[in-house]
Every structure is written in C-alpha cells, then in structure tokens.
Design an enzyme around this catalytic site. Structure first.
Site, PDB file in Angstrom:
ATOM      1  N   GLU A 238      64.093   5.113  22.518  1.00 19.40           N
ATOM      2  CA  GLU A 238      63.912   4.839  23.850  1.00 19.40           C
ATOM      3  C   GLU A 238      65.124   4.423  24.748  1.00 19.40           C
ATOM      4  OE1 GLU A 238      59.952   3.117  24.467  1.00 19.40           O
ATOM      5  OE2 GLU A 238      58.999   4.664  23.012  1.00 19.40           O
TER       6      GLU A 238
ATOM      7  N   GLU B  25      55.602  10.833  17.096  1.00 22.84           N
ATOM      8  CA  GLU B  25      54.581  10.177  17.501  1.00 22.84           C
ATOM      9  C   GLU B  25      53.355  11.167  18.318  1.00 22.84           C
ATOM     10  OE1 GLU B  25      55.744   6.922  19.569  1.00 22.84           O
ATOM     11  OE2 GLU B  25      57.567   6.548  18.282  1.00 22.84           O
TER      12      GLU B  25
HETATM   13  O1  G3I Z   1      50.066  -8.704  16.765  1.00 20.21           O
HETATM   14  C1  G3I Z   1      49.207  -8.968  17.706  1.00 20.21           C
HETATM   15  C2  G3I Z   1      48.055  -9.595  17.451  1.00 20.21           C
HETATM   16  O2  G3I Z   1      48.543 -10.952  16.674  1.00 20.21           O
HETATM   17  C3  G3I Z   1      47.423 -10.056  18.586  1.00 20.21           C
HETATM   18  O3  G3I Z   1      46.034 -10.617  18.080  1.00 20.21           O
HETATM   19  C4  G3I Z   1      46.864  -8.796  19.441  1.00 20.21           C
HETATM   20  C5  G3I Z   1      45.994  -8.994  20.464  1.00 20.21           C
HETATM   21  O4  G3I Z   1      45.965  -8.065  21.621  1.00 20.21           O
HETATM   22  O5  G3I Z   1      47.978  -8.093  19.739  1.00 20.21           O
HETATM   23  C6  G3I Z   1      48.587  -7.780  18.694  1.00 20.21           C
HETATM   24  O6  G3I Z   1      49.793  -6.998  19.155  1.00 20.21           O
HETATM   25  C7  G3I Z   1      49.695  -5.727  19.643  1.00 20.21           C
HETATM   26  C8  G3I Z   1      50.460  -4.804  18.740  1.00 20.21           C
HETATM   27  O7  G3I Z   1      50.205  -3.490  19.338  1.00 20.21           O
HETATM   28  C9  G3I Z   1      49.705  -4.835  17.144  1.00 20.21           C
HETATM   29  O8  G3I Z   1      48.313  -4.407  17.347  1.00 20.21           O
HETATM   30  C10 G3I Z   1      50.373  -5.713  21.089  1.00 20.21           C
HETATM   31  O9  G3I Z   1      49.651  -6.581  21.790  1.00 20.21           O
HETATM   32  C11 G3I Z   1      50.200  -4.371  21.282  1.00 20.21           C
HETATM   33  O10 G3I Z   1      51.043  -4.105  22.702  1.00 20.21           O
HETATM   34  C12 G3I Z   1      50.933  -3.274  20.429  1.00 20.21           C
HETATM   35  O11 G3I Z   1      50.911  -1.942  21.029  1.00 20.21           O
HETATM   36  C13 G3I Z   1      51.716  -1.229  20.306  1.00 20.21           C
HETATM   37  C14 G3I Z   1      52.803  -0.753  21.404  1.00 20.21           C
HETATM   38  O12 G3I Z   1      53.743   0.246  20.637  1.00 20.21           O
HETATM   39  C15 G3I Z   1      53.904  -1.766  21.878  1.00 20.21           C
HETATM   40  O13 G3I Z   1      54.731  -1.117  22.596  1.00 20.21           O
HETATM   41  C16 G3I Z   1      50.797   0.026  19.691  1.00 20.21           C
HETATM   42  O14 G3I Z   1      50.044  -0.559  18.675  1.00 20.21           O
HETATM   43  C17 G3I Z   1      51.804   1.085  19.180  1.00 20.21           C
HETATM   44  O15 G3I Z   1      51.081   2.134  18.877  1.00 20.21           O
HETATM   45  C18 G3I Z   1      52.867   1.293  20.195  1.00 20.21           C
HETATM   46  O16 G3I Z   1      53.732   2.311  19.727  1.00 20.21           O
HETATM   47  C19 G3I Z   1      54.764   2.921  20.423  1.00 20.21           C
HETATM   48  C20 G3I Z   1      56.070   3.140  19.720  1.00 20.21           C
HETATM   49  O17 G3I Z   1      56.418   2.082  18.945  1.00 20.21           O
HETATM   50  C21 G3I Z   1      57.189   3.835  20.337  1.00 20.21           C
HETATM   51  N1  G3I Z   1      56.691   4.973  21.087  1.00 20.21           N
HETATM   52  C22 G3I Z   1      55.605   4.842  22.047  1.00 20.21           C
HETATM   53  C23 G3I Z   1      54.554   4.413  21.427  1.00 20.21           C
HETATM   54  C24 G3I Z   1      53.137   3.934  21.887  1.00 20.21           C
HETATM   55  O18 G3I Z   1      53.341   3.174  22.968  1.00 20.21           O
END
Ligand code: G3I
Length: 357
Positions: free
Chosen positions: A154, A259
């Site tokens: 990105e 994705e």
């Molecule tokens: O790891 C913490 C955990 O310790 C905590 O308890 C929990 C509470 O909310 O949060 C956890 O972190 C989260 C993480 O996912 C793991 O579940 C983050 O808050 C959350 O923001 C994160 O979201 C991920 C996101 O990327 C971050 O930008 C999504 O799961 C994931 O599907 C998403 O994937 C991205 C690709 O990498 C790049 N392209 C877009 C795609 C969708 O956004």
C-alpha cells in the site's frame, strides 16, 4: 406435481452435498493456487473445524496479521516468532505454498521504528538500518519455507502518487527499491511482490505500474503484483477487473488476487442508524445471497479467462465469522457461513471452475 417437486428438492440437496465434498484446490487450473488468510486460532489448531476446512480446500496460506512488523518486532531489540513459527509450520506440514505478509507498511508498525533518539523523526540512515535489520531477520528466518513475500504494501495513493508514509517521508521514494534489495539479499530464492488495493482505479493503477517499472529498471527482483481485491457487489465492474489484470500483466509480472472478499455492507459514518449501517443483523436475505453467488461466479470467470496471468487467488479469511469486514456488524463476504457451511457462493465458484473451457 408433488413427485417432481420432491425430485427437484432432492436433486438440489444432492448437488449441495456433492459440492460439500469438492475441494477448490482440486479444481483450479494448473499454475494457479488457491489460498486463504489464516488467523492464530487456525494455525495454532484450536479452531479445529476451520483447520479441517483449510486443509481440505486450499493449497496456499497467507498470515492475516502474524507476520507484520509489529507482531514480529515489537521493540528495537526484541523479535517474537512464536506465533509466526506456528503459522509457517502449519503450511509446511500440509505442503502448502506459504506466503509472507508484509515487510514494509505504514500500518501495524510500532511507533518506535520511526522515532529518532532526540524525539525527532528518525533520519534516513537510521530508518534504512532498521528496515534492513527487520527484513534480514524475518525473511532470513523463513528462508526456504516462505515461497513469496509482500515486500511493500500500500505505498501508492489514490491519485497515483507516492503515499506520504513515515517510510517515504523519512527515507525518500527509494525506500521501496531498498526494501526489495534487502528482501532479495535475505532470501535470493523467494518470490517478491508489491501489494495494493483499488487497482481498478486508473490513476492508482498507473502509479503502481510506474513503480514496478522503476524497480525493474533498477534490475531489482520483483515477481508479482498483488491486487488485494477487497471488492463490493457492484464495484469494481467486471470490465474494470478485466482491464486491470491485462494492464498489470503487461508489465511482465504475475498477477495475484491476494485478499479477496466481497463487502456487502454500506459505507456509513460512525453512529449511523443501525438499520442503515447493519442491515443484515438478523440474516442475509436470499436475494442478496444469490447476488453474492453471481458476483463470485463472475469474478472467478475473469480469473479463469486470464489464467496465463493469474497465479494465485487468496481469500482474506475463511468464513464469514472470521472476516475483518464485520467490525461490530454482520457481514457475509466469504464462501463459508458462520457455521462453516458452504454458501451458494461456494457452489457458484465450484460450478465455474468445473465448467471452465
Ligand atoms: O493483537 C491485538 C490484540 O492483542 C487485542 O486484544 C485486540 C483487541 O482489539 O486487537 C488485536 O489487534 C488487532 C489485529 O487485527 C489482530 O486481531 C488490531 O486491533 C486490528 O486493527 C487488526 O486488524 C487487522 C488490520 O489488517 C490492521 O490494519 C485485520 O485483522 C487484518 O485483516 C487487516 O488486514 C489488512 C491487510 O494486512 C492489508 N490490506 C488490507 C487488509 C484489511 O484491512
């Protein structure tokens, strides 16, 4: 009348049941793998129903979160690989193609990475050293096990210009070339990809094509362009998807849908009325379910048409329950429902793959 009705219903059940036994990976054309982004409960084995489904259906995995910068290097002097090792082993044990996602991104990267000693932003040399150390350590650890890496994620803005990420601001535009150089040094046999979304928008696509051409002009290794494919029911259009794969492949690189999911919920501002923001809280109407199935059939039709260009299709999550697109709402973007049963969209994909010419 009654008899034929029973026969039709019976046939329908038979078809659905037959489809349940089908594995997507067995239906894909030669040279195109099919994969899924997996989460911690899946690669650690606690979600055993999911593990069975992933093992049966797919021959490639991507890590939804566990190989990103923050989880693998939470502090300058600390790497944490417990979870990442399990992810990689999950794929190795099943002889799957294991993908790494992602080395250089503006998100899910600790603030410390971009901070200098005096509280000011880190300078170019510091950032390059940190980037090289991270890439060497992470890519080096999985040398020979990870097939290909999303090296940079990105980096291009919607207008086609370079995104002003902390990497770009601190290092300059050549941070991308440096990331590819470091990744290749760390594992000369690994495939290297550039990954981004909204590539069906012409201005953004042009920016990405310019970027990969620049990397090629510098004689750096780059194998593929990852088109994230976070799509909706009506956008992008099939024509736009078609045009995009042709143009991306025109660079000489492989194209991967990295994705894939189909978002069924509206874009609403925070605090919007729940009946508008979360319209399917009580279930998905059959009409929308059928539209989703047709949409998946159409997009797989494009993938098959361009099988010379497309080497991989990866879903961003296994079932509707696993999708990042829920975020407090009820979304239905994938091929399996919350009970891990195949949806009409799964059957539609199977039909397209079976009937491919
Ligand atoms: O790891 C913490 C955990 O310790 C905590 O308890 C929990 C509470 O909310 O949060 C956890 O972190 C989260 C993480 O996912 C793991 O579940 C983050 O808050 C959350 O923001 C994160 O979201 C991920 C996101 O990327 C971050 O930008 C999504 O799961 C994931 O599907 C998403 O994937 C991205 C690709 O990498 C790049 N392209 C877009 C795609 C969708 O956004």
């Amino acid at each position: 009348m009654m008899k034929s009705l029973i026969a039709i219903v019976g046939f329908g059940l038979l078809v659905a049941a037959a489809h349940q036994d089908v594995a997507l990976k067995d239906l894909m054309p030669k040279g195109m793998v099919i994969g899924v982004a997996i989460n911690q409960r899946q690669f650690e084995g606690t979600d055993s129903a999911a593990v069975d489904l992933i093992t049966k259906q797919f021959n490639q995995i991507s890590p939804e979160n566990v190989l990103k910068f923050q989880p693998t290097q939470p502090a300058a002097d600390r790497y944490t690989f417990d979870a990442a090792d399990k992810y990689v082993q999950f794929g190795v044990d099943r002889h799957m193609q294991v993908v790494g996602h992602t080395l250089v991104w503006h998100s899910q990267t600790g603030a410390w990475v971009f901070e200098g000693a005096d509280g000011k932003p880190a300078d170019r040399d510091t950032l390059l050293l940190r980037m090289r150390d991270h890439i060497r350590t992470v890519v080096g650890r999985y040398k020979g096990k990870i097939h290909g890496w999303d090296v940079v994620n990105e980096a291009i803005d919607e207008d086609g210009s370079m995104r002003k990420s902390p990497w770009q601001v601190g290092i300059g535009d050549d941070y991308i070339a440096k990331a590819f150089e470091f990744a290749h040094d760390a594992d000369p046999d690994a495939e290297l990809y550039y990954n981004d979304f909204n590539l069906e928008k012409p201005a953004k696509r042009a920016g990405v094509i310019k970027l990969v051409q620049d990397l090629k002009a510098r004689k750096l290794r780059i194998d593929g362009i990852g088109n994230q494919a976070h799509w909706r029911l009506d956008t992008p259009t099939i024509d736009e998807i078609d045009r995009t794969v042709v143009e991306l492949h025109g660079t000489g690189l492989k194209v991967m849908y990295t994705e894939l999911d189909i978002n069924l919920l509206p874009n609403t501002p925070r605090g919007a009325d729940p009946s508008v923001a979360n319209p399917y809280a009580n279930g998905l109407p059959d009409e929308i379910q059928q539209q989703l199935a047709r949409r998946y059939a159409d997009v797989f039709g494009v993938f098959l048409k361009h099988r010379d260009a497309v080497t991989r299709v990866t879903f961003w999550g296994l079932s509707d329950a696993d999708s990042w697109l829920n975020r407090g709402r009820m979304n239905f973007p994938l091929l399996w429902d919350r009970q891990r049963q195949p949806k009409p969209a799964f059957n539609a994909v199977v039909d397209v793959l079976r009937n491919r010419k």
